[in-house]
Design a protein around this motif. Structure first.
Motif, mmCIF file in Angstrom:
data_model
loop_
_atom_site.group_PDB
_atom_site.id
_atom_site.type_symbol
_atom_site.label_atom_id
_atom_site.label_comp_id
_atom_site.label_asym_id
_atom_site.label_seq_id
_atom_site.Cartn_x
_atom_site.Cartn_y
_atom_site.Cartn_z
ATOM 1 N N SER A 63 0.804 -1.232 0.000
ATOM 2 C CA SER A 63 0.000 0.000 0.000
ATOM 3 C C SER A 63 0.832 1.276 0.000
ATOM 4 C CB SER A 63 -0.928 0.025 1.223
ATOM 5 O OG SER A 63 -1.772 -1.094 1.180
ATOM 6 N N VAL A 64 2.146 1.122 0.088
ATOM 7 C CA VAL A 64 2.989 2.323 0.100
ATOM 8 C C VAL A 64 4.094 2.191 -0.959
ATOM 9 C CG1 VAL A 64 2.518 3.222 2.408
ATOM 10 C CG2 VAL A 64 4.198 1.404 2.165
ATOM 11 N N ASN A 65 3.668 1.976 -2.206
ATOM 12 C CA ASN A 65 4.648 1.899 -3.290
ATOM 13 C C ASN A 65 5.462 3.187 -3.381
ATOM 14 O OD1 ASN A 65 3.668 -0.605 -3.834
ATOM 15 N ND2 ASN A 65 2.692 -0.108 -5.779
ATOM 16 N N THR A 66 4.859 4.319 -3.033
ATOM 17 C CA THR A 66 5.583 5.600 -3.075
ATOM 18 C C THR A 66 6.377 5.845 -1.785
ATOM 19 O OG1 THR A 66 3.512 6.641 -2.403
ATOM 20 C CG2 THR A 66 4.088 6.789 -4.726
ATOM 21 N N GLY A 67 6.393 4.883 -0.875
ATOM 22 C CA GLY A 67 7.180 5.001 0.359
ATOM 23 C C GLY A 67 6.337 5.469 1.527
ATOM 24 N N HIS A 68 6.780 5.078 2.738
ATOM 25 C CA HIS A 68 6.087 5.569 3.939
ATOM 26 C C HIS A 68 6.264 7.086 4.020
ATOM 27 C CE1 HIS A 68 5.259 1.675 5.791
ATOM 28 N NE2 HIS A 68 6.468 1.282 5.478
ATOM 29 N N ARG A 69 5.180 7.774 4.247
ATOM 30 C CA ARG A 69 5.196 9.236 4.423
ATOM 31 C C ARG A 69 5.945 9.933 3.286
ATOM 32 N NH1 ARG A 69 7.237 11.799 8.163
ATOM 33 N NH2 ARG A 69 5.532 13.178 8.668
ATOM 34 N N ASN A 70 5.624 9.549 2.084
ATOM 35 C CA ASN A 70 6.217 10.227 0.930
ATOM 36 C C ASN A 70 6.018 11.746 1.088
ATOM 37 O OD1 ASN A 70 5.801 11.608 -1.770
ATOM 38 N ND2 ASN A 70 6.774 9.697 -2.391
ATOM 39 N N PRO A 71 7.094 12.546 0.954
ATOM 40 C CA PRO A 71 6.983 13.987 1.250
ATOM 41 C C PRO A 71 5.916 14.697 0.420
ATOM 42 C CG PRO A 71 9.277 13.347 0.800
ATOM 43 C CD PRO A 71 8.446 12.120 0.595
ATOM 44 N N GLN A 72 5.776 14.338 -0.859
ATOM 45 C CA GLN A 72 4.751 14.986 -1.690
ATOM 46 C C GLN A 72 3.348 14.649 -1.180
ATOM 47 O OE1 GLN A 72 6.392 14.099 -5.775
ATOM 48 N NE2 GLN A 72 4.843 15.589 -6.341
ATOM 49 N N VAL A 73 3.188 13.397 -0.771
ATOM 50 C CA VAL A 73 1.879 12.956 -0.260
ATOM 51 C C VAL A 73 1.574 13.676 1.045
ATOM 52 C CG1 VAL A 73 0.595 10.950 0.605
ATOM 53 C CG2 VAL A 73 2.045 10.717 -1.426
ATOM 54 N N ILE A 74 2.585 13.768 1.912
ATOM 55 C CA ILE A 74 2.389 14.434 3.213
ATOM 56 C C ILE A 74 2.025 15.910 3.015
ATOM 57 C CG2 ILE A 74 3.613 15.195 5.320
ATOM 58 C CD1 ILE A 74 2.899 12.248 5.380
#
Ligand SMILES: Cc1ncc(COP(=O)(O)O)c(C=O)c1O
Length: 454
Positions: A63-74
């Motif tokens: 569920s986190v292909n873009t990484g945990h706490r991806n900065p753009q997502v945050i």
């Protein structure tokens, strides 16, 4: 220094205390793969409540292909927090929802006009895909596959294949669900081999329409382009082409469940792209939300418009925070190099795993697409008897040594790779070192003679 940093034995004392509290407060049906409680997570690592740092090869089950706490997502979530939270898209809608629908319509396979419905979870999206297919075709039946996983709600459990622990004791399930074999070539249901089999499992759909259920009673065939919980099984390239052609000859819709295989996991945005097929409906979830709950049903516009106003929805479906996160996830894919990274990670895994095949006779098959890779473990390569106990022991060794992995497979004998795609080469190497040590510890060095005979 590597990413993994262990300060206590695993699980540490604070995690052990939380295991006890969970056992008293939460039903045992919600089991957990590792007895490690999270304090923080970032990119590819998870820090537990005892201060131990783990490398995460499970990624919240992809569920986190873009990484945990991806900065753009945050940043997108933070901006949305300042604007508004839930208002309900069915009462007072918001642009984020519409923008995400437009973008999903654009990036999912096929150039035809599409529409997208947002919901909360993968299972809810599958349920809605079936509702929409029924409304469009006026037919009730659904064909699903052996070894499929489509969720844990009552309709999706009927579509899911594995009996224990998912289905046993929870019936009766919805009627009008039929099941046919998937292209699990390592354990072919017809005891045939590819390519001499001529992909009989796909052609078998015609036979099903003759011998089991009439095609005019079937609304849709639903399939995962790569089996997820079923063990990361990749069908032959022509499997879906043949299957979809048969569906369309009979006015049956094809629904692709890309919940686990989508959003870059296989090295393309959607696994269907590998086979050059365009599903009538695509279901997405997991990494769509970048760590927040969100799922989508995207399909041909005329199909999606079959249910009348009020026929679809849900109070929290497509909530603004999740929409903001998902739009940032798509930005990340559009701007970044995540797809290339998925392929590089997959090749890295394949190189190491092929070497292990020569070392450990417990490895029955190494398979996968992009960064959706797996090892199937067996007691013997001749008998192909599954080795679930060894598989469990390997994952246990891994978490005790700082690597979080999860298993899969109808026979519980598959170790799967769902590492966030932002992992560096060094982190992949570090994780694979732990996995290699686990295989050596549990399965031992093995008969090269048998490997040579393979
Ligand atoms: C292919 C597939 N479909 C559906 C689901 C169900 O998704 P959720 O757990 O979000 O309901 C899953 C979950 O693992 C899945 O892998």
């Amino acid at each position: 220094m590597g990413t993994i940093q262990l300060k206590t034995s695993i699980p540490g004392p604070k995690s052990r205390a939380l295991v006890e509290r969970q056992e008293a407060a939460v039903p045992r049906g919600l089991s957990h793969a590792t007895p490690v409680y999270v304090a923080r997570a970032q990119e590819t690592w998870i820090e537990d409540v005892d201060g131990n740092r783990f490398l995460d090869f499970a990624g919240g089950i992809g569920s986190v292909n873009t990484g945990h706490r991806n900065p753009q997502v945050i940043r997108a979530i933070a901006a949305q927090l300042e604007a508004h939270l839930h208002t309900c898209a069915q009462v007072t809608p918001y642009e984020n929802y519409v923008r995400l629908a437009e973008r999903l319509n654009h990036i999912t396979p096929g150039k035809h006009p599409k529409k997208t419905l947002l919901v909360n979870t993968g299972a809810e999206a599958v349920e809605n895909a079936i509702k929409i297919a029924r409304a469009h075709t006026g037919r009730a039946g659904v064909i699903a596959f052996e070894d499929a996983f489509h969720g844990r709600t009552l309709l999706t459990l009927g579509l899911t294949s594995k009996t224990h622990p998912y289905k046993a004791g929870f019936g009766p399930f919805a009627s009008e669900i039929y099941r046919i074999p998937y292209a699990y070539c390592y354990r072919c249901s017809y005891s045939l081999s590819y390519p001499s089999c001529d992909v009989l499992c796909a052609r078998h759909l015609e036979d099903t329409f003759r011998r089991v259920v009439a095609s005019e009673d079937i609304a849709a065939v639903i399939a995962e382009p790569v089996l997820g919980e079923g063990g990361f099984i990749v069908p032959p390239p022509e499997f879906f082409r043949i299957l979809i052609d048969i569906c369309h000859q009979h006015g049956v819709l094809f629904i692709a469940d890309e919940v686990q295989s989508g959003f870059g996991r296989t090295g393309k945005m959607f696994a269907c792209e590998h086979y050059h097929v365009e599903p009538d409906i695509v279901v997405t979830a997991k990494s769509l939300g970048g760590g927040l709950p969100l799922a989508a049903v995207t399909g041909r516009a005329e199909i999606m418009d079959a249910p009348g106003p009020g026929g679809l929805g849900g109070t929290f479906a497509g909530n603004p925070l999740s929409c903001a996160a998902a739009n940032a996830v798509i930005d990340t894919f559009e701007q970044g190099k995540l797809l290339a990274r998925a392929n590089a990670i997959g090749e890295h895994f394949e190189r190491r795993a092929k070497k292990w095949e020569g070392q450990f006779q417990a490895i029955g098959e190494v398979r996968g697409l992009g960064a959706m890779r797996a090892l199937e473990l067996v007691k013997s390569r001749q008998s192909r008897e599954p080795a679930p106990e060894d598989t469990k022991a390997v994952t246990r060794f891994c978490y005790e040594h700082g690597l979080i992995t999860i298993t899969a497979g109808t026979y519980d004998n598959v170790i799967r790779l769902l590492v966030p795609l932002v992992a560096s080469n060094e982190q992949i190497e570090e994780g694979l070192d732990v996995l290699e040590n686990a295989l050596a510890s549990v399965c031992g060095q093995s008969a090269f003679s048998e490997t040579a005979a393979k």
